[in-house]
Design a protein around this motif. Sequence first.
Motif, mmCIF file in Angstrom:
data_model
loop_
_atom_site.group_PDB
_atom_site.id
_atom_site.type_symbol
_atom_site.label_atom_id
_atom_site.label_comp_id
_atom_site.label_asym_id
_atom_site.label_seq_id
_atom_site.Cartn_x
_atom_site.Cartn_y
_atom_site.Cartn_z
ATOM 1 N N ALA A 1 0.832 -1.203 0.000
ATOM 2 C CA ALA A 1 0.000 0.000 0.000
ATOM 3 C C ALA A 1 0.865 1.250 0.000
ATOM 4 O O ALA A 1 0.629 2.185 -0.775
ATOM 5 C CB ALA A 1 -0.933 -0.005 1.214
ATOM 6 N N ASP A 2 1.888 1.274 0.843
ATOM 7 C CA ASP A 2 2.762 2.449 0.912
ATOM 8 C C ASP A 2 3.397 2.752 -0.439
ATOM 9 O O ASP A 2 3.508 3.907 -0.847
ATOM 10 C CB ASP A 2 3.879 2.238 1.945
ATOM 11 N N ALA A 3 3.804 1.674 -1.136
ATOM 12 C CA ALA A 3 4.461 1.883 -2.432
ATOM 13 C C ALA A 3 3.469 2.425 -3.455
ATOM 14 O O ALA A 3 3.753 3.393 -4.169
ATOM 15 C CB ALA A 3 5.075 0.565 -2.910
ATOM 16 N N VAL A 4 2.286 1.811 -3.541
ATOM 17 C CA VAL A 4 1.344 2.204 -4.583
ATOM 18 C C VAL A 4 0.745 3.584 -4.290
ATOM 19 O O VAL A 4 0.496 4.379 -5.200
ATOM 20 C CB VAL A 4 0.245 1.136 -4.751
ATOM 21 N N VAL A 5 0.554 3.868 -3.028
ATOM 22 C CA VAL A 5 -0.060 5.149 -2.676
ATOM 23 C C VAL A 5 0.832 6.311 -3.122
ATOM 24 O O VAL A 5 0.353 7.350 -3.569
ATOM 25 C CB VAL A 5 -0.379 5.202 -1.161
ATOM 26 N N ASP A 6 2.138 6.102 -3.086
ATOM 27 C CA ASP A 6 3.054 7.145 -3.559
ATOM 28 C C ASP A 6 2.833 7.431 -5.043
ATOM 29 O O ASP A 6 2.909 8.576 -5.481
ATOM 30 C CB ASP A 6 4.516 6.732 -3.337
ATOM 31 N N GLY A 7 2.557 6.368 -5.790
ATOM 32 C CA GLY A 7 2.289 6.531 -7.220
ATOM 33 C C GLY A 7 1.065 7.405 -7.450
ATOM 34 O O GLY A 7 1.069 8.294 -8.308
ATOM 35 N N TYR A 8 0.016 7.177 -6.688
ATOM 36 C CA TYR A 8 -1.190 8.002 -6.811
ATOM 37 C C TYR A 8 -0.928 9.439 -6.375
ATOM 38 O O TYR A 8 -1.311 10.389 -7.050
ATOM 39 C CB TYR A 8 -2.339 7.406 -5.990
ATOM 40 N N ARG A 9 -0.290 9.559 -5.237
ATOM 41 C CA ARG A 9 -0.064 10.904 -4.701
ATOM 42 C C ARG A 9 0.789 11.765 -5.615
ATOM 43 O O ARG A 9 0.635 12.970 -5.657
ATOM 44 C CB ARG A 9 0.627 10.817 -3.337
ATOM 45 N N SER A 10 1.714 11.127 -6.352
ATOM 46 C CA SER A 10 2.539 11.958 -7.232
ATOM 47 C C SER A 10 1.877 12.130 -8.599
ATOM 48 O O SER A 10 2.110 13.115 -9.286
ATOM 49 C CB SER A 10 3.947 11.383 -7.374
ATOM 50 N N LEU A 11 1.019 11.183 -8.969
ATOM 51 C CA LEU A 11 0.346 11.324 -10.268
ATOM 52 C C LEU A 11 -0.654 12.479 -10.264
ATOM 53 O O LEU A 11 -0.717 13.270 -11.207
ATOM 54 C CB LEU A 11 -0.386 10.021 -10.618
ATOM 55 N N TRP A 12 -1.460 12.564 -9.221
ATOM 56 C CA TRP A 12 -2.573 13.528 -9.256
ATOM 57 C C TRP A 12 -2.144 14.976 -9.498
ATOM 58 O O TRP A 12 -2.722 15.650 -10.358
ATOM 59 C CB TRP A 12 -3.469 13.396 -8.017
#
Length: 511
Positions: A70-81
């Motif tokens: 979760a920590d890894a994937v959430v970073d992807g979302y947080r930087s994409l938006w």
Amino acid sequence: MQSYYVSTPIYYVNDEPHVGHAYTTIAADVLARYYRLAGRDVLFLTGVDEHGQKVEQAANERGITPAALADAVVDGYRSLWPSLEISNDDFIRTSEDRHKRAVSEIWRRLDAAGAIYKGFYEDLYCVPCETYWTATQLKDAGHADDKRCPDCGRPVQQVKEESYFFRLGNYQEALLEHIRNNPDFIGPESRRNEVLRFVEGGLRDLSVSRTTFTWGIPVPGDPAHVIYVWIDALTNYLTGAGFPDGDMRHWPCDVHLIGKDILRFHAVYWPCMLLAAGIPLPKRVYAHGWWTVEGEKMSKSKGNALRPDKLLEEFDADTIRYFLLREVPFGHDGDFSHAALKQRYNTELANDIGNLLNRSLSMLHKYQDGVLAAVDSEEAADRELVAAVEAMQRSVDDAMQRQAFHEALEHIQSVVRHGNRYVEDNAPWALFKQGNADRLATVLYHLVESLRLIVLQLVPFMPVKTAVMLAQIMNAEQQVNALLLSEHGGWGLLAAGHVCARPSPVFPRME
Ligand code: ME8
């Protein structure tokens, strides 16, 4: 101040974001930006869904803990938006304490209302969809022999375990009444009918806890059970509004934007949960369609998911946002193709809007040194242009209330085309040659002022490009986030003597 609350689904952290996730989030962002422009107190919530068997399995396959995944994937979302200009006010993770408190409280309220009982679940479960199925449902879908999920076609599991149940059936009549009395509750219309048929077919009690894995929120008072991931996930919309301790001033939510795949959870389970807990229902649930990519269904096995970060290497955020909301009527399925994107961009952005801005400001500089002059008298053609601009403002507002983004953009584009015709019909170059300075000034004023108001309507869709266009018109840096329709939306606010900047192309043609 009137509030406005828009949500996206919270995305599972078993996979990286793709264009489908970006689509819902961009649509929600356009609504959030539009209602901020309209002066509302906006809450725009997005986030991630971290719990459940599917995430646990994905983590196991990678040999890491679900929390680490979760920590890894959430970073992807947080930087994409931010790179897609998403302006969410909050980002929720279901592993946060505030959310665990909200889910435990909802469970207690359902329990206190007598809506939960303990029993035994013996049937089928689709892990990728996190959905329960009965043998009859599989049979009806023609999958009785191969034991596949009626929704996604993947193999289902036989589940046999002690479970808590939610008395969904008890709320069937109340839900039907609510849907019938509130025609806007579910959109689009075809989806509303789908839900009505489903509910009329009868609602079975829903298994709402699991004992065979642990990655989730424990049932209050019975920690051997974890709460069903959909009960957990749906509650995020309340957590974001401050439930249970906050002021809840944004609740009920104005619209939950979702994809058509998760309609039943949002239009059946969620309202029944809220009915049982005595909490007002969201005002609207809107299910959009699905994208294919270059004619093909995106799938993990094909590895052809379109990743927004890759797309951003080719196109800017505004172009992607515009294309996604313009190409397909919201609610319909559509196909993402590079050729279609370039075609739309070149016709509507480069040619129509870009050209109107460029030629208007160029003529203003050529004939009047960039200075707007006072309008003495208006002719019919001028009044028609003003009327078209004002009609566009009303139509866009109406379309936004219905999440009809493609219609809103069509209304804007039709005024752009009107503006280009107005240039041809009134031929400023001829007026200049004839020395008709008064008429020339009037025509140029109408062009620039209508452009200003066209661009204002485009701000929610293209926050970056509109800032550049407005900067040329206003001859100063523009903070588009500070604009208000009530202050900046009236015709005639550009004063005589105002100097516009020299134009530079905002939408260079794509090859
Ligand atoms: O369902 N085209 O999360 P999820 C358009 N965690 N949109 C698409 C799409 C496509 N091809 N594929 C996915 C979940 N989407 C749950 C939600 S909410 C309380 C819990 C979009 O990661 C669409 O919005 O599977 C869909 O509803 C969402 O992604 C599902 O994301």
